[in-house]
Design an enzyme around this catalytic site. Structure first.
Site: not given
Length: 201
Positions: A28, A50, A58
């Site tokens: 990522y 988000e 995350w």
């Protein structure tokens, strides 16, 4: 030259510690985080993820991303805006995503708000978010120097709330701005610093 907060991988490239150990996070970081997102659906997906990340790691969201995409019709705003109570119950029963009713309802509300933006003077969601790009970007050399908010993230948060969006606080909006390229918070010395083409290294 790399600082103590950067880890040089087996490929000889320097990354922050958070992006060095987990192969998923490394992928990522190397390919997506901080690269410009300028399409409406892409921006709606990042905004939604988000919001779901709030209070969680995350990595948790990234692992669930394929399930999120399946559950939310590929984050097509028109499709999500059409979700009704049966869809809410379906989502709340889906163990593949984060089952938080407030965040599910916010995502549906945000889809409606995304569609409403199209008919206004601000352009689509992506254009609107990009209109808050700052004049400069941070140049952190350590994780401690990476901001968590900015005047622009506060302004974006306020403007989105005025347009009916939810779960768009200034910290969440700064994370969005980092993720989609409005600011470059890659540590100085990272191989990704300046890679977005938006800001010089």
């Amino acid at each position: 030259m790399t600082g103590p907060d950067l880890v040089v991988g087996d490929d000889g490239l320097a990354r922050p510690a958070w992006a060095s150990a987990d192969p998923m996070l490394r992928e990522y970081y190397d390919t997506e985080w901080g690269m410009p997102v300028r399409d409406e659906r892409g921006m709606f997906e990042r905004l939604s993820l988000e919001a779901f990340q709030s209070g969680l790691s995350w990595a948790t969201i990234l692992r669930k991303r394929p399930a999120f995409r399946a559950a939310f019709s590929g984050f097509d705003p028109e499709a999500v805006a059409g979700f009704g109570e049966s869809d809410v119950e379906r989502l709340m029963a889906d163990a593949g995503i984060v089952r938080n009713r407030a965040k599910v309802l916010a995502t549906i509300a945000n889809a409606h708000a995304t569609l409403a933006l199209r008919s206004g003077p601000d352009g689509d969601l992506a254009a609107f978010v990009w209109s808050f790009r700052p004049a400069d970007t941070p140049r952190p050399t350590t994780p401690a120097e990476v901001p968590t908010t900015s005047p622009e993230s506060h302004a974006l948060s306020k403007a989105l709330k005025q347009r009916g969006f939810a779960f768009v606080g200034p910290t969440t909006m700064f994370a969005l701005m980092e993720a989609v390229g409005l600011v470059d918070t890659h540590l100085v010395g990272s191989h990704r610093r300046g890679s977005s083409g938006v800001w010089p290294a």
